[in-house]
Design a protein around this motif. Structure first.
Motif, PDB file in Angstrom:
ATOM      1  N   PRO A 174       3.193   3.075  -2.370  1.00 56.56           N
ATOM      2  CA  PRO A 174       4.150   3.822  -3.189  1.00 56.56           C
ATOM      3  C   PRO A 174       3.633   4.065  -4.607  1.00 56.56           C
ATOM      4  O   PRO A 174       2.684   3.426  -5.063  1.00 56.56           O
ATOM      5  CB  PRO A 174       5.374   2.900  -3.210  1.00 56.56           C
ATOM      6  N   GLU A 220       1.395  11.587   4.081  1.00 51.23           N
ATOM      7  CA  GLU A 220       0.778  11.008   5.270  1.00 51.23           C
ATOM      8  C   GLU A 220      -0.452  11.814   5.671  1.00 51.23           C
ATOM      9  O   GLU A 220      -0.446  13.042   5.619  1.00 51.23           O
ATOM     10  CB  GLU A 220       1.780  10.989   6.420  1.00 51.23           C
ATOM     11  N   SER A 238       2.304   7.195  -0.647  1.00 49.20           N
ATOM     12  CA  SER A 238       3.578   7.349   0.043  1.00 49.20           C
ATOM     13  C   SER A 238       4.062   8.784  -0.110  1.00 49.20           C
ATOM     14  O   SER A 238       3.995   9.375  -1.179  1.00 49.20           O
ATOM     15  CB  SER A 238       4.605   6.386  -0.558  1.00 49.20           C
ATOM     16  N   GLY A 239       4.527   9.366   0.991  1.00 48.85           N
ATOM     17  CA  GLY A 239       4.984  10.746   0.966  1.00 48.85           C
ATOM     18  C   GLY A 239       3.886  11.754   1.237  1.00 48.85           C
ATOM     19  O   GLY A 239       4.142  12.964   1.258  1.00 48.85           O
ATOM     20  N   ALA A 271       1.072   3.260   3.797  1.00 50.67           N
ATOM     21  CA  ALA A 271       1.522   4.017   2.633  1.00 50.67           C
ATOM     22  C   ALA A 271       1.598   3.102   1.420  1.00 50.67           C
ATOM     23  O   ALA A 271       2.109   1.987   1.503  1.00 50.67           O
ATOM     24  CB  ALA A 271       2.882   4.654   2.896  1.00 50.67           C
ATOM     25  N   HIS A 324      -2.841   5.526   2.033  1.00 46.34           N
ATOM     26  CA  HIS A 324      -2.523   6.868   1.534  1.00 46.34           C
ATOM     27  C   HIS A 324      -1.316   6.787   0.612  1.00 46.34           C
ATOM     28  O   HIS A 324      -0.509   5.839   0.697  1.00 46.34           O
ATOM     29  CB  HIS A 324      -2.236   7.824   2.694  1.00 46.34           C
TER      30      HIS A 324
END
Length: 250
Positions: free
Chosen positions: A226, A208, A205-206, A224, A203
């Motif tokens: 980025p 979730e 990042s940031g 995650a 997914h």
């Protein structure tokens, strides 16, 4: 380009294939997308290259046929994909699947377990959509297919998505979106939690995924990536390759 007949009327699912060693890796795209366009660069990255790789276009999408009489349920997508994979001599594949394709991959693994040995889900759709969300909330099928719904949608989604969405059959796009929004019984999320194969969920990042702790508790690796949005393989190819390679190394 290769293909396999998946219905008695000659309907064909097609893919781009790279030769290599087993187990095969199968790449699946999201709604209104196409696997060669989304995955060619990452599948040929040295960290992922060397395996036999099938960049599949699901029924109604990309270079596959677009029959107007198909139901385009998630179950039909999975079953016809299974027919194509079997015709291609694929078994126990590592399946890398994005968004809607992730939902299809989970249904495939549940209904045809011999075809899937591992899943890498790329910001995959796990839950039904709330009321009022998605193409079917804005248009009837008649409005979308024969009115202005499809052209309106193509102007709203942005140039990158529109480039592949315009290759998707209008019935395929509408019905797949509708069935994705309704989900399955049991839900895609419930199917995922019960699968016995290694599972990784990538997914941005940031962002979730909902229920991340329950996924982890069920043995799903939640990773995650980025510097990426929903289209992780396009937004951060190096990050996608690193995370996918790590997931498939176990």
């Amino acid at each position: 380009m290769r293909g396999a007949q998946v219905r008695p009327d000659g309907t064909t699912i097609r893919w781009v294939e790279f030769p290599g060693t087993e187990p095969t890796r199968v790449y699946l795209h999201g709604l209104g997308a196409s696997s060669p366009a989304y995955y060619a660069a990452v599948a040929t990255n040295p960290a992922l290259a060397g395996r036999r790789a099938l960049l599949m276009d699901l029924l109604g999408h990309g270079i596959s046929d677009r029959p107007a009489d198909a139901s385009y349920t998630l179950e039909e997508h999975a079953d016809l994909l299974a027919t194509a994979l079997t015709a291609a001599g694929v078994g126990a594949a590592e399946v890398i699947a994005h968004s809607m394709g992730g939902a299809v991959a989970i249904v495939l693994a549940a209904r045809h377990p011999h075809l899937v040995s591992a899943l890498v889900l790329v910001d995959a759709t796990l839950d039904p959509q709330p009321p009022g969300v998605g193409i079917p909330a804005r248009y009837t099928e008649e409005q979308f297919v024969h009115g202005g719904g499809r052209s309106d949608t193509l102007t709203q989604v942005g140039a990158t998505w529109a480039a592949t969405m315009r290759l998707t059959g209008p019935e395929a796009l509408y019905r797949t979106a509708a069935h994705l929004g309704r989900g399955t019984t049991p839900t895609v999320r419930e199917l995922l939690l019960e699968l016995p194969v290694p599972r990784t969920y990538l997914h941005p990042s940031g962002s979730e995924p909902i229920g991340a702790h329950a996924l982890t508790a069920a043995g799903v690796q939640v990773v995650a990536v980025p510097d990426a949005g929903h289209n992780i393989m396009l937004d951060n190819p190096d990050g996608f390759v690193a995370a996918t390679a790590a997931a498939l190394r176990g």
